[in-house]
Design an enzyme around this catalytic site. Structure first.
Site, PDB file in Angstrom:
ATOM      1  N   GLU A 258       0.902  -1.204   0.315  1.00 21.97           N
ATOM      2  CA  GLU A 258      -0.077  -0.027  -0.341  1.00 21.97           C
ATOM      3  C   GLU A 258       0.812   1.430   0.234  1.00 21.97           C
ATOM      4  O   GLU A 258       1.608   1.510   1.012  1.00 21.97           O
ATOM      5  CB  GLU A 258      -0.810   0.059   1.478  1.00 21.97           C
ATOM      6  CG  GLU A 258      -1.558  -0.837   1.307  1.00 21.97           C
ATOM      7  CD  GLU A 258      -3.119  -0.953   0.725  1.00 21.97           C
ATOM      8  OE1 GLU A 258      -3.489   0.171  -0.160  1.00 21.97           O
ATOM      9  OE2 GLU A 258      -3.973  -2.266   1.100  1.00 21.97           O
ATOM     10  N   CYS A 292      -2.209   8.646   2.681  1.00 22.71           N
ATOM     11  CA  CYS A 292      -1.690   8.618   0.896  1.00 22.71           C
ATOM     12  C   CYS A 292      -2.952   8.701   0.079  1.00 22.71           C
ATOM     13  O   CYS A 292      -2.051   9.012  -0.662  1.00 22.71           O
ATOM     14  CB  CYS A 292      -1.647   6.863   1.334  1.00 22.71           C
ATOM     15  SG  CYS A 292      -3.076   5.718   2.163  1.00 22.71           S
ATOM     16  N   GLU A 389       4.605  13.449  -4.158  1.00 23.03           N
ATOM     17  CA  GLU A 389       3.199  13.116  -3.014  1.00 23.03           C
ATOM     18  C   GLU A 389       4.182  14.038  -2.368  1.00 23.03           C
ATOM     19  O   GLU A 389       5.247  14.126  -2.210  1.00 23.03           O
ATOM     20  CB  GLU A 389       3.256  12.064  -2.795  1.00 23.03           C
ATOM     21  CG  GLU A 389       1.723  12.286  -1.780  1.00 23.03           C
ATOM     22  CD  GLU A 389       2.696  10.195  -0.681  1.00 23.03           C
ATOM     23  OE1 GLU A 389       3.650   9.692  -0.396  1.00 23.03           O
ATOM     24  OE2 GLU A 389       1.464  10.049  -0.490  1.00 23.03           O
TER      25      GLU A 389
END
Ligand code: NAD
Length: 478
Positions: A258, A292, A389
């Site tokens: 993940e 996330c 990110e």
């Protein structure tokens, strides 16, 4: 809109008793590390040292994997599924009983507002254990054959943004499916995992079924590369995820990853703008943007751009940043000095590349790690702040004219974890959802989590699902 003046409303710290130092949780007991190394965990809001924590070396990881193997062979795999479920129900209830203590501890160690740890993280932790407790004796109905078998020993590595919740996402399904585990929490947020170890003792969980080893990247590497591990579950950055995928590729280990995200939150001109603005704020400023699946790229239809931005700026001026333990706080501390440096650096890059930076008037505390809610407009798809990110309270705003353009821009990313769509047209929601390459697509909401719902990524956001019936597959030999 003026900000109301509220009196400080701090949650008391008295409910937590943090030990001076913590050992490793191996075979049902806290034990010192073999080579005596330790590190400190601090409160990111004040830089106060909270505790000293053992750094597990390869010999400690080896001990933990052996303990998990013994527990798997001698106890856990032979238990009736209903008995496994009973332990999980017990853990869920203890988490609820100790919810306030866990919430305060999480906010202290992580820096997140108590409102979030109290109302989101900890209730979801309990919900994950309740949900998977229910599965333990119903696995034959999960769609993976009449008698699905566990894999054995799971090595699990988690990040710092939702410390106890990520632990629950990992441990609850592993145990429900009949595996034992060795889990490594993130180095900046080990305290709730160590308290969870106490909860395992309190629940009478057989020794070795859950083992917690603390440490940083090297400890994680020792765990995921250990030959005694049957299953690797990792949540963290895409960079480390790729290293783990490479290390596990020549082995028989089953792997789920993940990883990171750069989600598009897409607002059409027929959306209820006030609700959409709440969704935008929740999408990127919840948990300081350390999420996330954060909606870090806002795509607004051109015809409502001015209206959305005016409303968003008004709303952001009302956010309260400060003491994570204050019940009025909306935006807490950045988790670490390293993460703050990364957010600062990428924000400077955004300015240098020509985007316009805006933050509401906001006083930052002197001590600790803080970053104001920040919005970049005039962002192009090529800008680094639209591609990388940032993992902080920083929103990049882009515009679009047609649904097709929105899909193209939303999918123009190496990631694919989540997306949001705001429109009153149901047909447009389905049209968009079938074209967005994201594991989760929220419609007229954002950042909604539920143990029954599978969560996971496309592309460089990883593979495998956690939660729901789909999440069980990762822990079964199917
Ligand atoms: P990170 O990858 O640096 O660290 C994650 C964990 O891996 C930590 O426990 C760390 O100690 C450990 N680790 C570091 N190097 C390792 C190695 N070589 N081998 C094994 N373990 C190693 O990530 P982070 O900065 O802690 O977390 C932020 C990242 O996590 C973000 O990219 C975020 O998107 C991602 N994340 C993803 C999800 C999801 O469900 N997809 C959820 C939360 C966070």
């Amino acid at each position: 809109m003026p900000k109301f003046e509220y009196a400080p409303a701090p949650e008391s710290r008295a409910i937590v008793s943090i030990k001076e130092s913590y050992g490793l949780f191996i075979g049902g007991e806290f034990t010192p590390g073999v080579d005596g190394r330790a590190f400190k965990t601090i409160s990111p809001a004040t830089e106060e040292v909270l505790a000293e924590v053992t750094e597990a070396g390869p010999a400690d990881v080896d001990r933990a994997v052996s303990a998990a193997r013994t527990a798997y062979q001698d106890v856990w795999s032979g238990l009736s599924p209903a008995a496994r479920g009973k332990y999980l129900f017990r853990i869920a209830r203890i988490v609820q009983e100790r919810a306030r203590e866990l919430a305060v501890l999480e906010s202290l160690d992580n820096g997140k507002p108590i409102r979030e740890s109290r109302d989101v993280d900890i209730p979801l932790v309990a919900a994950h254990f309740f949900y998977h407790a229910g599965w333990a004796d119903k696995l034959e109905y999960a769609g993976y054959g009449p008698a699905p078998r566990p894999l054995g020993v799971a090595g699990q590595v988690i990040p710092w943004n939702f410390p106890l919740l990520m632990l629950a996402w990992k441990i609850a399904p592993a145990l429900a499916c009949g595996n034992t585990v060795v889990l490594k929490p993130a180095e900046t947020t080990p305290l709730t995992a160590l308290t969870f170890a106490e909860i395992c003792q309190q629940a009478g969980l057989p020794p070795g079924v859950v083992n917690i080893v603390t440490g940083a990247g090297e400890t994680g590497r020792a765990l995921v590369t250990h030959p005694g591990i049957d299953k690797v579950a990792f949540t963290g950055s895409t960079e480390v995820g790729k290293q783990i995928a490479r290390a596990c590729a020549p082995t028989r280990k089953k792997v789920t990853l993940e990883l990171g995200g750069k989600a598009a939150n897409i607002v059409f001109d027929d959306a209820p703008i006030d609700q959409a603005v709440e969704g935008i704020v929740n999408g990127i400023f919840f948990n300081q943007g350390h999420v996330c699946c954060a909606g870090s790229r806002l795509l607004v239809q051109e015809s409502v751009y001015e209206q959305v931005m005016a409303s968003l700026q008004r709303r952001l001026a009302t956010l309260r940043l400060g003491d994570p333990l204050d019940k009025n706080t909306d935006v807490g501390a950045i988790n670490s000095a390293a993460q703050l440096a990364k957010i600062r650096e990428l924000s400077l890059v955004g300015e240098a590349e020509g985007a316009q930076r805006w933050s509401p008037p906001c006083e930052l505390p002197v001590k600790g790690f803080w970053f104001p809610p920040t919005v970049f407009t005039g962002v192009s798809q090529a800008h680094r702040i639209a591609r990388e990110e940032i993992f902080g309270p920083v929103l990049s705003v882009l515009t679009f004219r047609t649904p097709a353009e929105a899909v193209e821009k939303a999918n123009n990313t190496p990631y694919g974890l989540s997306a949001g769509v705001w429109t009153e047209k149901g047909s447009l929601i389905f049209w968009m959802a079938s074209r967005l390459r994201a594991g989760v697509v929220w419609a007229n909401t954002f950042n909604k989590f539920d143990p029954t719902s599978p969560f996971g990524g496309y592309k460089e956001s990883g593979y495998g699902r956690e939660g729901g019936r789909h999440g069980l597959e990762a822990y079964l030999d199917v």
